[in-house]
Design a protein around this motif. Structure first.
Motif, mmCIF file in Angstrom:
data_model
loop_
_atom_site.group_PDB
_atom_site.id
_atom_site.type_symbol
_atom_site.label_atom_id
_atom_site.label_comp_id
_atom_site.label_asym_id
_atom_site.label_seq_id
_atom_site.Cartn_x
_atom_site.Cartn_y
_atom_site.Cartn_z
ATOM 1 N N VAL A 152 0.770 -1.124 -0.138
ATOM 2 C CA VAL A 152 -0.057 0.137 -0.109
ATOM 3 C C VAL A 152 1.017 1.354 0.027
ATOM 4 C CG1 VAL A 152 -1.775 1.257 1.285
ATOM 5 C CG2 VAL A 152 -1.895 -1.128 0.930
ATOM 6 N N GLU A 153 1.943 1.219 0.534
ATOM 7 C CA GLU A 153 2.794 2.118 0.927
ATOM 8 C C GLU A 153 3.412 2.690 -0.514
ATOM 9 O OE1 GLU A 153 7.159 3.463 2.743
ATOM 10 O OE2 GLU A 153 6.087 1.708 3.586
ATOM 11 N N GLU A 154 4.052 1.691 -1.317
ATOM 12 C CA GLU A 154 4.295 1.867 -2.638
ATOM 13 C C GLU A 154 3.341 2.302 -3.585
ATOM 14 O OE1 GLU A 154 7.799 -1.795 -2.918
ATOM 15 O OE2 GLU A 154 5.800 -2.427 -3.183
ATOM 16 N N ALA A 155 2.227 1.859 -3.670
ATOM 17 C CA ALA A 155 1.181 2.203 -4.413
ATOM 18 C C ALA A 155 0.722 3.616 -4.159
ATOM 19 C CB ALA A 155 -0.067 1.442 -4.088
ATOM 20 N N GLY A 156 0.991 4.202 -2.998
ATOM 21 C CA GLY A 156 0.479 5.514 -2.436
ATOM 22 C C GLY A 156 1.627 6.455 -2.760
ATOM 23 N N ARG A 157 2.849 5.978 -2.921
ATOM 24 C CA ARG A 157 3.948 6.893 -3.317
ATOM 25 C C ARG A 157 3.996 7.044 -4.803
ATOM 26 N NH1 ARG A 157 7.994 3.671 -2.235
ATOM 27 N NH2 ARG A 157 7.823 4.181 -0.078
ATOM 28 N N ARG A 158 3.649 6.064 -5.564
ATOM 29 C CA ARG A 158 3.611 5.965 -6.868
ATOM 30 C C ARG A 158 2.374 7.010 -7.299
ATOM 31 N NH1 ARG A 158 4.574 0.285 -9.866
ATOM 32 N NH2 ARG A 158 4.571 1.507 -11.480
ATOM 33 N N GLY A 159 1.296 6.807 -6.689
ATOM 34 C CA GLY A 159 0.307 7.635 -7.080
ATOM 35 C C GLY A 159 0.427 9.157 -6.888
ATOM 36 N N GLY A 160 1.131 9.386 -5.786
ATOM 37 C CA GLY A 160 1.384 10.615 -5.387
ATOM 38 C C GLY A 160 2.306 11.346 -6.355
ATOM 39 N N LEU A 161 3.315 10.687 -6.667
ATOM 40 C CA LEU A 161 4.390 10.986 -7.681
ATOM 41 C C LEU A 161 3.757 11.206 -8.875
ATOM 42 C CD1 LEU A 161 7.537 8.783 -6.983
ATOM 43 C CD2 LEU A 161 7.137 11.210 -6.440
ATOM 44 N N LYS A 162 2.955 10.172 -9.470
ATOM 45 C CA LYS A 162 2.104 10.571 -10.776
ATOM 46 C C LYS A 162 1.140 11.843 -10.900
ATOM 47 C CE LYS A 162 1.044 9.287 -14.702
ATOM 48 N NZ LYS A 162 1.988 9.278 -15.960
ATOM 49 N N THR A 163 0.460 12.058 -9.648
ATOM 50 C CA THR A 163 -0.307 13.063 -9.142
ATOM 51 C C THR A 163 0.324 14.373 -9.458
ATOM 52 O OG1 THR A 163 -1.943 11.827 -8.131
ATOM 53 C CG2 THR A 163 -2.152 14.240 -7.958
ATOM 54 N N ALA A 164 1.589 14.437 -8.632
ATOM 55 C CA ALA A 164 2.537 15.737 -8.772
ATOM 56 C C ALA A 164 2.836 16.105 -10.335
ATOM 57 C CB ALA A 164 3.536 15.512 -7.836
ATOM 58 N N GLU A 165 3.438 14.760 -11.111
ATOM 59 C CA GLU A 165 3.714 15.030 -12.163
ATOM 60 C C GLU A 165 2.494 15.507 -13.237
ATOM 61 O OE1 GLU A 165 4.447 11.696 -15.501
ATOM 62 O OE2 GLU A 165 5.833 11.578 -13.938
ATOM 63 N N THR A 166 1.573 15.073 -13.111
ATOM 64 C CA THR A 166 0.609 15.478 -14.209
ATOM 65 C C THR A 166 -0.258 16.927 -13.453
ATOM 66 O OG1 THR A 166 -1.269 14.089 -12.793
ATOM 67 C CG2 THR A 166 -0.047 13.238 -14.619
ATOM 68 N N HIS A 167 -0.547 17.045 -12.378
ATOM 69 C CA HIS A 167 -1.112 18.311 -11.894
ATOM 70 C C HIS A 167 -0.202 19.537 -11.294
ATOM 71 C CE1 HIS A 167 -5.038 16.356 -12.169
ATOM 72 N NE2 HIS A 167 -4.577 15.424 -11.607
ATOM 73 N N GLY A 168 1.033 19.102 -10.995
ATOM 74 C CA GLY A 168 1.922 20.132 -10.355
ATOM 75 C C GLY A 168 1.443 20.515 -8.909
ATOM 76 N N GLU A 169 2.396 21.212 -8.606
ATOM 77 C CA GLU A 169 2.539 21.952 -7.200
ATOM 78 C C GLU A 169 0.986 22.948 -6.822
ATOM 79 O OE1 GLU A 169 5.308 24.814 -4.616
ATOM 80 O OE2 GLU A 169 6.249 23.581 -6.088
ATOM 81 N N GLU A 170 0.655 23.633 -7.900
ATOM 82 C CA GLU A 170 -0.427 24.350 -7.471
ATOM 83 C C GLU A 170 -1.669 23.524 -7.190
ATOM 84 O OE1 GLU A 170 -1.175 26.952 -10.875
ATOM 85 O OE2 GLU A 170 0.741 27.979 -10.573
ATOM 86 N N PHE A 171 -1.770 22.363 -7.772
ATOM 87 C CA PHE A 171 -2.836 21.346 -7.330
ATOM 88 C C PHE A 171 -2.960 20.948 -5.931
ATOM 89 C CE2 PHE A 171 -4.200 17.029 -6.731
ATOM 90 C CZ PHE A 171 -5.378 17.083 -7.178
ATOM 91 N N TYR A 172 -1.948 20.849 -5.317
ATOM 92 C CA TYR A 172 -1.672 20.596 -3.967
ATOM 93 C C TYR A 172 -2.065 21.726 -3.175
ATOM 94 C CZ TYR A 172 0.306 16.035 -4.887
ATOM 95 O OH TYR A 172 0.353 14.718 -5.485
ATOM 96 N N SER A 173 -1.626 22.770 -3.366
ATOM 97 C CA SER A 173 -2.069 24.190 -2.414
ATOM 98 C C SER A 173 -3.454 24.206 -2.599
ATOM 99 C CB SER A 173 -1.325 25.243 -3.124
ATOM 100 O OG SER A 173 0.210 25.014 -3.221
ATOM 101 N N GLU A 174 -4.194 24.127 -3.871
ATOM 102 C CA GLU A 174 -5.530 24.169 -4.038
ATOM 103 C C GLU A 174 -6.292 23.237 -2.946
ATOM 104 O OE1 GLU A 174 -9.013 26.264 -4.820
ATOM 105 O OE2 GLU A 174 -7.193 27.074 -5.293
#
Length: 67
Positions: free
Chosen positions: A15-37
């Motif tokens: 689950v840890e690996e899946a979460g890390r990979r998902g987070g990295l992919k989200t950061a890659e596709t949406h960028g830093e502004e997405f997390y701020s919003e």
């Protein structure tokens, strides 16, 4: 090293690996502004109301204990 480790496990991941990979992919596709919003939205939605509800439930539980 990590890539080889994942290959040896043949598709299984924690689950840890899946979460890390998902987070990295989200950061890659949406960028830093997405997390701020979404952080701002979460603060507005949960905000003080969430804490107040928890406080009310705790008080209600205490009253029931004394009855």
């Amino acid at each position: 090293m990590e890539v080889r480790f994942l290959e040896e496990r043949k598709g299984k991941m924690t689950v840890e690996e899946a979460g890390r990979r998902g987070g990295l992919k989200t950061a890659e596709t949406h960028g830093e502004e997405f997390y701020s919003e979404i952080g701002r939205k979460g603060g507005r939605i949960g905000g003080p109301k969430g804490g107040q509800r928890v406080r009310e439930l705790i008080e209600e539980g205490k009253k029931r204990e004394t009855e």
